[in-house]
Write a protein that holds these residues in place. Structure first.
Motif, mmCIF file in Angstrom:
data_model
loop_
_atom_site.group_PDB
_atom_site.id
_atom_site.type_symbol
_atom_site.label_atom_id
_atom_site.label_comp_id
_atom_site.label_asym_id
_atom_site.label_seq_id
_atom_site.Cartn_x
_atom_site.Cartn_y
_atom_site.Cartn_z
ATOM 1 N N ALA A 106 11.863 59.546 -21.965
ATOM 2 C CA ALA A 106 11.877 60.778 -22.985
ATOM 3 C C ALA A 106 11.193 61.885 -22.018
ATOM 4 O O ALA A 106 11.457 62.857 -21.931
ATOM 5 C CB ALA A 106 10.927 60.568 -24.145
ATOM 6 N N ILE A 107 10.140 61.510 -21.334
ATOM 7 C CA ILE A 107 9.223 62.531 -20.858
ATOM 8 C C ILE A 107 10.165 62.908 -19.411
ATOM 9 O O ILE A 107 10.184 64.187 -19.194
ATOM 10 C CB ILE A 107 7.845 62.004 -20.124
ATOM 11 N N GLY A 128 12.454 66.940 -18.553
ATOM 12 C CA GLY A 128 12.470 67.870 -17.410
ATOM 13 C C GLY A 128 11.019 67.953 -16.770
ATOM 14 O O GLY A 128 10.857 68.307 -15.682
ATOM 15 N N LEU A 129 9.918 67.043 -17.552
ATOM 16 C CA LEU A 129 8.722 67.002 -16.717
ATOM 17 C C LEU A 129 8.976 65.886 -15.932
ATOM 18 O O LEU A 129 9.566 64.892 -16.064
ATOM 19 C CB LEU A 129 7.759 66.665 -17.883
ATOM 20 N N ARG A 130 7.793 65.771 -15.134
ATOM 21 C CA ARG A 130 7.730 64.825 -13.902
ATOM 22 C C ARG A 130 6.448 63.875 -14.162
ATOM 23 O O ARG A 130 5.404 64.567 -14.599
ATOM 24 C CB ARG A 130 7.473 65.356 -12.358
ATOM 25 N N ILE A 161 1.252 63.950 -15.971
ATOM 26 C CA ILE A 161 2.562 64.320 -16.223
ATOM 27 C C ILE A 161 2.403 65.624 -15.816
ATOM 28 O O ILE A 161 1.354 66.581 -16.109
ATOM 29 C CB ILE A 161 2.819 64.421 -17.830
ATOM 30 N N GLU A 162 3.581 66.181 -15.030
ATOM 31 C CA GLU A 162 3.589 67.543 -14.311
ATOM 32 C C GLU A 162 4.566 68.311 -14.477
ATOM 33 O O GLU A 162 5.738 67.898 -14.818
ATOM 34 C CB GLU A 162 3.195 67.048 -13.026
#
Ligand code: ATP
Ligand code: MG
Length: 152
Positions: free
Chosen positions: A37-38, A42-44, A88-89
């Motif tokens: 889901a993360i 679109g988050l890395r 998370i970036e």
């Protein structure tokens, strides 16, 4: 670049936040679904590991909640089994990840959020996310050495 787009860029700065997959979600075999889901949002994931907190480490992490009535129970819950900690970036990662998690109480969380999907109740609520830039810095440093993080 016009002033306006510079302001937009500043408002959407690349951020890092600390995410945790809590013991209830690890026990429920939700690690893959949360990571998916993360990444799907679109988050890395910039760093990730599984650890088990001692009671003292759990107290230290939730020190800001030391005077809340649920502190003892929360500390025991968070140290009862392994957790997955993640950096998370992405643009605006702190707010975006909190939106993805949903409200603290799953009964109040929006449809499709991680807590709506996976949380049992207001305490065993599957995931954690930092609530601001200063908290994110403290929480990332609580779990990750600089040498474990990609250079920014
Ligand atoms: P988190 O900090 O874990 O991302 P949050 O920011 O949504 O969650 P906080 O108010 O910071 O919520 O509370 C920290 C954690 O303490 C919650 O995620 C939950 O596990 C627990 N908690 C919060 N409120 C209660 C409550 N009323 N009863 C029991 N546990 C609670
Ligand atoms: Mg919080």
């Amino acid at each position: 670049m016009s002033l306006k787009s510079e302001e937009i860029n500043r408002a959407m700065a690349v951020e890092r936040t600390l995410g945790i997959i809590k013991p209830d979600a690890v026990e429920g075999q939700r690690i893959g679904a949360v990571v998916s889901a993360i990444e799907g949002s679109g988050l890395r994931i910039a760093a990730l590991k599984m650890v088990q907190l001692t009671r003292a480490q759990s107290e230290g992490f939730y020190y800001v909640h030391r005077d809340r009535p649920f502190f003892g129970s929360l500390v025991a819950f968070m140290s009862r089994g392994p957790i997955v900690v993640m950096v998370i970036e992405g643009d605006d990662a702190i707010a975006r990840y909190r939106t993805l998690m949903g409200a603290t109480d799953p009964a109040k969380a929006s449809e499709g959020t991680l807590r709506k999907r996976f949380a049992k109740n207001i305490e065993e609520n599957a995931v954690h996310g930092s609530d601001g830039p200063d908290t994110a810095r403290f929480e990332i440093g609580y779990f990750f050495a600089g040498s474990e993080l990609p250079q920014d």
